[in-house]
Design an enzyme around this catalytic site. Structure first.
Site, PDB file in Angstrom:
ATOM      1  N   HIS A  73       0.833  -1.225   0.000  1.00 41.49           N
ATOM      2  CA  HIS A  73       0.000   0.000   0.000  1.00 41.49           C
ATOM      3  C   HIS A  73       0.864   1.270   0.000  1.00 41.49           C
ATOM      4  CE1 HIS A  73      -3.897  -2.072   0.909  1.00 41.49           C
ATOM      5  NE2 HIS A  73      -3.093  -2.953   1.480  1.00 41.49           N
ATOM      6  N   ASN A 147     -10.297  -2.861   2.634  1.00 39.77           N
ATOM      7  CA  ASN A 147     -10.001  -2.864   1.207  1.00 39.77           C
ATOM      8  C   ASN A 147     -11.288  -2.665   0.417  1.00 39.77           C
ATOM      9  OD1 ASN A 147      -7.211  -3.307   1.300  1.00 39.77           O
ATOM     10  ND2 ASN A 147      -7.414  -5.539   1.233  1.00 39.77           N
ATOM     11  N   HIS A 338      -3.660   1.078  12.158  1.00 38.03           N
ATOM     12  CA  HIS A 338      -3.391  -0.155  12.891  1.00 38.03           C
ATOM     13  C   HIS A 338      -4.721  -0.802  13.250  1.00 38.03           C
ATOM     14  CE1 HIS A 338      -1.758  -3.139  15.365  1.00 38.03           C
ATOM     15  NE2 HIS A 338      -1.288  -2.449  16.382  1.00 38.03           N
ATOM     16  N   TYR A 361       0.976  -4.198  12.140  1.00 41.65           N
ATOM     17  CA  TYR A 361       0.871  -2.759  11.835  1.00 41.65           C
ATOM     18  C   TYR A 361       1.714  -1.905  12.776  1.00 41.65           C
ATOM     19  CZ  TYR A 361      -2.573  -3.826   8.318  1.00 41.65           C
ATOM     20  OH  TYR A 361      -3.177  -4.317   7.192  1.00 41.65           O
TER      21      TYR A 361
HETATM   22 FE1  HDD Z   1      -2.515  -4.765   5.516  1.00 43.12          FE
HETATM   23  C1  HDD Z   1      -1.026  -1.738   5.129  1.00 43.12           C
HETATM   24  C2  HDD Z   1      -5.457  -3.498   4.392  1.00 43.12           C
HETATM   25  C3  HDD Z   1      -3.852  -7.935   5.498  1.00 43.12           C
HETATM   26  C4  HDD Z   1       0.221  -5.925   7.037  1.00 43.12           C
HETATM   27  N1  HDD Z   1      -3.129  -2.985   4.874  1.00 43.12           N
HETATM   28  C5  HDD Z   1      -2.360  -1.841   4.803  1.00 43.12           C
HETATM   29  C6  HDD Z   1      -3.156  -0.758   4.323  1.00 43.12           C
HETATM   30  C7  HDD Z   1      -4.407  -1.247   4.111  1.00 43.12           C
HETATM   31  C8  HDD Z   1      -4.388  -2.651   4.460  1.00 43.12           C
HETATM   32  C9  HDD Z   1      -5.605  -0.482   3.604  1.00 43.12           C
HETATM   33  C10 HDD Z   1      -2.666   0.664   4.072  1.00 43.12           C
HETATM   34  C11 HDD Z   1      -2.900   1.542   5.258  1.00 43.12           C
HETATM   35  C12 HDD Z   1      -2.488   2.947   4.931  1.00 43.12           C
HETATM   36  O1  HDD Z   1      -3.133   3.548   4.058  1.00 43.12           O
HETATM   37  O2  HDD Z   1      -1.529   3.418   5.530  1.00 43.12           O
HETATM   38  N2  HDD Z   1      -4.270  -5.578   4.956  1.00 43.12           N
HETATM   39  C13 HDD Z   1      -5.391  -4.855   4.637  1.00 43.12           C
HETATM   40  C14 HDD Z   1      -6.518  -5.752   4.584  1.00 43.12           C
HETATM   41  C15 HDD Z   1      -6.060  -6.994   4.884  1.00 43.12           C
HETATM   42  C16 HDD Z   1      -4.652  -6.883   5.136  1.00 43.12           C
HETATM   43  C17 HDD Z   1      -7.938  -5.336   4.284  1.00 43.12           C
HETATM   44  C18 HDD Z   1      -6.801  -8.296   4.988  1.00 43.12           C
HETATM   45  C19 HDD Z   1      -8.040  -8.386   5.328  1.00 43.12           C
HETATM   46  N3  HDD Z   1      -1.923  -6.602   6.114  1.00 43.12           N
HETATM   47  C20 HDD Z   1      -2.622  -7.774   6.071  1.00 43.12           C
HETATM   48  C21 HDD Z   1      -1.893  -8.822   6.734  1.00 43.12           C
HETATM   49  C22 HDD Z   1      -0.742  -8.241   7.199  1.00 43.12           C
HETATM   50  C23 HDD Z   1      -0.776  -6.868   6.789  1.00 43.12           C
HETATM   51  C24 HDD Z   1      -2.358 -10.250   6.896  1.00 43.12           C
HETATM   52  C25 HDD Z   1       0.385  -8.868   7.962  1.00 43.12           C
HETATM   53  C26 HDD Z   1       0.292  -9.907   8.707  1.00 43.12           C
HETATM   54  N4  HDD Z   1      -0.691  -4.001   5.906  1.00 43.12           N
HETATM   55  C27 HDD Z   1       0.265  -4.651   6.586  1.00 43.12           C
HETATM   56  C28 HDD Z   1       1.468  -3.793   6.885  1.00 43.12           C
HETATM   57  C29 HDD Z   1       1.042  -2.411   6.307  1.00 43.12           C
HETATM   58  C30 HDD Z   1      -0.299  -2.725   5.707  1.00 43.12           C
HETATM   59  C31 HDD Z   1       2.756  -4.347   6.452  1.00 43.12           C
HETATM   60  C32 HDD Z   1       2.022  -1.713   5.364  1.00 43.12           C
HETATM   61  C33 HDD Z   1       2.037  -0.274   5.790  1.00 43.12           C
HETATM   62  C34 HDD Z   1       1.254  -0.228   7.006  1.00 43.12           C
HETATM   63  O3  HDD Z   1       0.835  -1.481   7.334  1.00 43.12           O
HETATM   64  O4  HDD Z   1       1.028   0.747   7.677  1.00 43.12           O
HETATM   65  O5  HDD Z   1       1.675  -3.747   8.234  1.00 43.12           O
END
Ligand code: HDD
Length: 696
Positions: A73, A147, A338, A361
Site C-alpha cells: 500500500h 479494502n 493499525h 501494523y
Molecule cells: Fe494490511 C497496510 C489493508 C492484510 C500488514 N493494509 C495496509 C493498508 C491497508 C491494508 C488499507 C494501508 C494503510 C495505509 O493507508 O496506511 N491488509 C489490509 C486488509 C487486509 C490486510 C484489508 C486483509 C483483510 N496486512 C494484512 C496482513 C498483514 C498486513 C495479513 C500482515 C500480517 N498491511 C500490513 C502492513 C502495512 C499494511 C505491512 C504496510 C504499511 C502499514 O501497514 O502501515 O503492516
C-alpha cells in the site's frame, strides 16, 4: 457541530500548521538567512567551507527527507472528513459512542491506496485498493483498515510475507512494477487454492475502480461489537459509495496509467476542491454470537463473505470527505493505521489473518516512522487526552513533567489514575491444545468463488475471462498456467475452459459434480445504482464553426445535473461559433485523451465537424470512447462524425432523438436529447455493444 463547519481534528491541527506568509527565511535554529543561493567560500572560486552551517543544515535535511515507503500500500491518497451515525439503532449492541449517538460528528482521515506498486507507480493498475479510515472518536482512535474487496488472498497472516513476496516485483530484476501479471504471483496462486476466491475479485472489474469515490469498502474480517454489559455481536463492516460502484475497462486503465498516472488521486483531490464531497454509507452485517456456526463457511475465515441476501447490510451512518490535506508527507505519508486501534464497543474475532495484523501494523510503523512516538504526529494524534507512563524514544515531542513515570506511584499522586470505565476485552472462553493446524471449517476454497462467478453479468464474466487470459498469458512456465486452470475448474467449468482456450492449455474435463447455481445479486456491479451523473467528466469536441447553441444548451443541462463539461479543441483559447459568437476552449485536445473522460458529445456545425473529421486525435477520441463503452452524444452535423469514427453499429437519428446502446443522436439540443444523454452517461458504461471489430 461547530458553526464554522470545522471538525475538532481540524481545529487541533491549527497548533501544528506552518505557513511561509509574512516570515523571513531562517535556519532550523531560527537564525535569519540572508543568502541561500551561494555557499560560503574563500574567494569567488574557492572550495566550500565546513563552517557554512546553513549549507550543511540545508543539505543534511534534504538528504534525510525520505522515509521507507510502506511495504505494501505504498501508493495512496488521503483526505479528511467526518462520520455521523444515522440514529441509535446500534445502541445496546455496541458501547462505541460514535456509532450510536447521531448528534456526534466524528472527524476522520481516510487513505486510499493500491497494494503492490511503489510510491511512484500508476493509480490505475489492476490491484486491490486499500480503504483505511481513522476515526478520531471521543473515546480514542478507531482504525477500520479495509479494502475495496470483501475477502483476502490467504487465511492465516503467517502467509502474508509469502503472498507479498510473490505479488511484488520479482526479486532478481524488480520486474514488473505494480502488476500481478507475472510468474511468481501465479505460481503462488496455483499452489495455494485458498487464494481462488480473492483472485476472482482481482480479475474482475473491481480491481479497476473509476474513482476512489466510486468504490465500496469492506472491513473484511468478522469483528465484534460489544455492548455496555459485555455482550458481543459479530459484525462485518461495509462502505457503500453514494455515487455507485463503477469501474474502468482494462484497455482504458493501461492508457490512463500513461496519460495521467495520478488519475485516481487527482480525481479525489479535485472533487474535494470543487466542493463535490465524496460520501459513503457505513453498513453493518450483524450475527448473534449464538449463530456463530449457522453458516456453511466459518465466520473466522477471511476468504469468505456473508452473502448480503443471507444477512442484510444495515445502514448505520454516513461518511463525508470534505478537506484535502495541507501537506502530503506530513499527513498522507505519515498517517499510521493499525487494526488494533479499537475503542470501547469494538473488539476482534479470532480470525487468524486479523490476529496477525494485530501484530504487524505497529511493528511496521516503528520502522517506517522511526520509533515509538509516531502517535504524536499531528495526523495520528487522538482527540481524546493521552496520558500514560510511556517515556523517551526518538523524536519525543511531549515534555512530560513530574517525577513519577511508573504505576503504581504515590509521588505523582497516583496519576494517571486507572480508568473506572477503561477498555475491556470481550470475555470469550478459549481453550485448546497448542497446534499449528488450519480448521477443517476453512477447507472449502471454491463454493464462494463459484457464487461470485454465477453472480456476474455476462459482460462481467467476459472481463474476468479476459483478465485471466491476459495475466496468465504473461506467465512463462506452462505448468503454472495449467495449475491455475485446474483450480478454476473447481470454480466453474465454463470459466476454466474459456481461460484455457486463450492460454494454450488443454481445457479441463467436465467435473463429476456440476457447480452450484447459487447467486448473490449484490456482488454484481451491473446492479450498482446508475442514477446520477454527478462529477462525471464530459468532453465536448469542437472547432471553429461549431453550433454554439448546442454547446450552451447541452452544457447547461449537464451542469445542472451535476456533470463537469469541458470543451476540447485543437488549441487553447476560444473558437468562433457558427453564429459568430465565441466559445471558450477548456483544454487543447492534444493535452488530454478520451480515457480521461466519462462521455463525449459532438455538437453540430458543418465547419466544425469537417475539421474534426480531418483531425486524427478527434476521430480517435470518439472511436476510443465507443470502444470503452462510454456514452456518446452527437447533434445535427455532429452525427456524421460517428461514421468517420466507425461508430456504425448503432441506429442514429438525424432529427428525432434516438438512443441505441448508449449512443444518443438527434437534431437539436432539446430537453429530450439532453435527458436521454444524461441517462446514457449515468449508466456509466454500455457493455451491450459489439466491439470486437472496433479499433482503438
Ligand atoms: Fe494490511 C497496510 C489493508 C492484510 C500488514 N493494509 C495496509 C493498508 C491497508 C491494508 C488499507 C494501508 C494503510 C495505509 O493507508 O496506511 N491488509 C489490509 C486488509 C487486509 C490486510 C484489508 C486483509 C483483510 N496486512 C494484512 C496482513 C498483514 C498486513 C495479513 C500482515 C500480517 N498491511 C500490513 C502492513 C502495512 C499494511 C505491512 C504496510 C504499511 C502499514 O501497514 O502501515 O503492516
Amino acid at each position: 457541530m461547530p458553526a464554522d463547519g470545522r471538525t475538532d481534528k481540524d481545529r487541533q491541527l491549527d497548533a501544528d500548521r506552518a505557513a511561509p506568509e509574512e516570515t523571513v527565511l531562517t535556519t532550523d535554529q531560527g537564525v535569519a538567512v540572508g543568502d541561500t543561493d551561494n555557499s560560503l567560500r574563500p574567494g569567488e572560486r574557492g572550495p566550500t567551507l565546513m563552517e557554512d552551517f546553513h549549507f550543511r543544515e540545508k543539505l543534511t535535511h534534504f538528504d534525510h527527507e525520505r522515509i521507507p515507503e510502506r511495504v505494501v500500500h505504498a501508493r495512496g491518497a488521503g483526505a479528511y472528513g467526518y462520520f455521523e451515525a444515522y440514529g441509535d439503532a446500534l445502541a445496546g449492541v455496541t458501547a462505541a459512542e460514535f456509532l450510536t449517538d447521531p448528534g456526534l460528528r466524528t472527524p476522520v482521515f481516510v487513505r486510499f491506496s493500491t497494494v503492490a506498486g511503489s510510491r511512484g507507480s500508476a493509480d490505475t493498475v489492476r490491484d486491490v485498493r486499500g480503504f483505511a479510515t481513522k476515526f478520531y472518536t471521543r473515546q480514542g482512535n478507531f482504525d477500520l483498515v479495509g479494502n475495496n474487496m470483501p475477502v483476502f488472498f490467504i487465511q492465516d497472516g503467517i502467509k502474508f510475507p509469502d503472498f507479498v513476496h510473490a505479488v511484488k516485483p520479482e526479486p532478481h530484476n524488480e520486474i514488473p512494477q505494480a502488476s500481478s501479471a507475472h510468474d511468481t504471483l501465479w505460481d503462488f496462486v496455483q499452489l495455494q487454492p485458498e487464494t481462488t476466491h480473492m483472485m476472482m475479485w482481482l480479475m474482475s472489474d473491481r480491481a479497476l475502480p473509476r474513482s476512489f469515490r466510486m468504490m465500496q469498502g469492506f472491513g473484511v474480517h468478522t469483528f465484534r461489537l460489544v455492548n455496555e454489559a459485555g455482550e458481543g455481536t459479530f459484525v462485518k463492516f461495509h462502505w457503500k459509495p453514494k455515487l455507485g460502484t463503477h469501474s474502468l475497462v482494462w484497455d482504458e486503465t493501461q492508457k490512463v496509467a500513461g496519460k495521467d498516472p495520478d488519475f485516481n488521486r487527482r480525481d479525489l483531490w479535485e472533487a474535494i476542491n470543487d466542493g463535490d464531497f465524496p460520501e459513503w454509507e457505513l453498513g453493518v452485517q450483524l450475527v448473534a454470537e449464538a449463530d456463530e456456526h449457522a453458516f456453511d463457511f466459518d465466520l473466522l475465515d477471511p476468504t469468505k463473505i456473508i452473502p448480503e441476501e443471507e444477512v442484510p447490510v444495515r445502514p448505520v451512518g454516513r461518511m463525508v470527505l470534505d478537506r484535502n490535506p495541507d501537506n502530503f508527507f506530513a499527513e498522507t505519508e505519515q498517517v499510521a493505521f493499525h487494526t488494533a486501534n479499537v475503542v470501547p464497543g469494538i473488539d476482534f474475532s479470532n480470525d487468524p489473518l486479523l490476529q496477525a495484523r494485530l501484530f504487524s501494523y505497529l511493528d511496521t510503523q516503528l520502522i517506517r516512522l522511526g520509533g515509538p512516538n509516531f502517535t504524536q504526529l499531528p495526523v495520528n494524534r487522538p482527540l481524546s487526552e493521552v496520558s500514560n507512563h510511556h517515556r523517551d524514544g526518538y523524536h519525543q515531542t511531549t515534555v512530560h513533567r513530574g517525577q513519577a513515570a511508573y504505576h503504581p506511584n504515590s509521588l505523582g499522586g497516583g496519576c494517571p489514575a486507572i480508568a473506572g470505565d477503561g477498555y475491556t476485552h470481550y470475555q470469550e472462553r478459549v481453550d485448546g491444545n497448542k497446534i499449528r493446524k488450519r480448521s477443517e471449517s476453512f477447507a472449502d476454497h471454491y463454493s464462494q468463488a463459484t457464487l461470485f462467478w454465477n453472480s456476474m453479468a455476462d459482460w462481467e464474466k467476459e472481463h474476468i475471462v479476459a483478465a485471466f487470459r491476459f495475466e496468465l498469458g504473461k506467465v512463462e512456465p506452462m505448468h503454472v498456467r495449467e495449475g491455475v486452470v485446474r483450480n478454476l475448474a473447481n470454480v466453474h467449468p465454463d470459466l476454466a475452459t474459456r481461460v484455457a482456450e486463450g492460454i494454450g492449455v488443454e481445457p479441463p474435463a467436465p467435473p463429476a459434480t456440476p457447480p452450484g447455481d447459487r447467486r448473490s445479486p449484490a456482488l454484481s456491479q451491473a446492479n450498482s445504482p446508475t442514477d446520477t451523473v454527478a462529477t462525471r467528466k464530459i468532453a465536448i469536441l469542437a472547432a471553429d464553426g461549431v453550433d454554439g447553441d448546442h454547446v450552451r444548451a447541452a452544457t447547461a443541462a449537464l451542469t445542472e445535473a451535476g456533470a463537469n463539461c469541458e470543451v476540447l479543441a485543437a488549441a487553447d483559447g476560444s473558437l468562433s461559433a457558427a453564429s459568430g459568437d465565441d466559445v471558450t476552449v477548456t483544454r487543447a485536445l492534444t493535452t488530454v485523451a478520451s480515457v480521461l473522460y466519462d462521455a463525449v458529445l459532438v455538437p453540430g456545425g458543418v465547419r466544425s465537424v469537417q475539421t474534426l473529421a480531418g483531425d486524427g486525435d478527434a476521430v480517435h477520441f470518439v472511436s476510443e470512447a465507443f470502444k470503452h463503452g462510454k456514452a456518446i452524444g452527437a447533434l445535427g452535423d455532429g452525427v456524421s462524425l460517428l461514421e468517420v469514427a466507425r461508430v456504425t453499429s448503432v441506429r442514429r437519428g438525424d432529427r428525432e432523438t434516438v438512443t441505441d446502446q448508449g449512443v444518443v443522436t438527434g437534431g437539436t439540443a432539446s430537453g429530450d436529447f439532453t435527458e436521454a444523454f444524461i441517462t446514457a452517461v449515468a449508466a456509466h458504461r454500455h457493455p451491450e455493444r459489439d466491439l470486437s471489430a472496433v479499433p482503438a
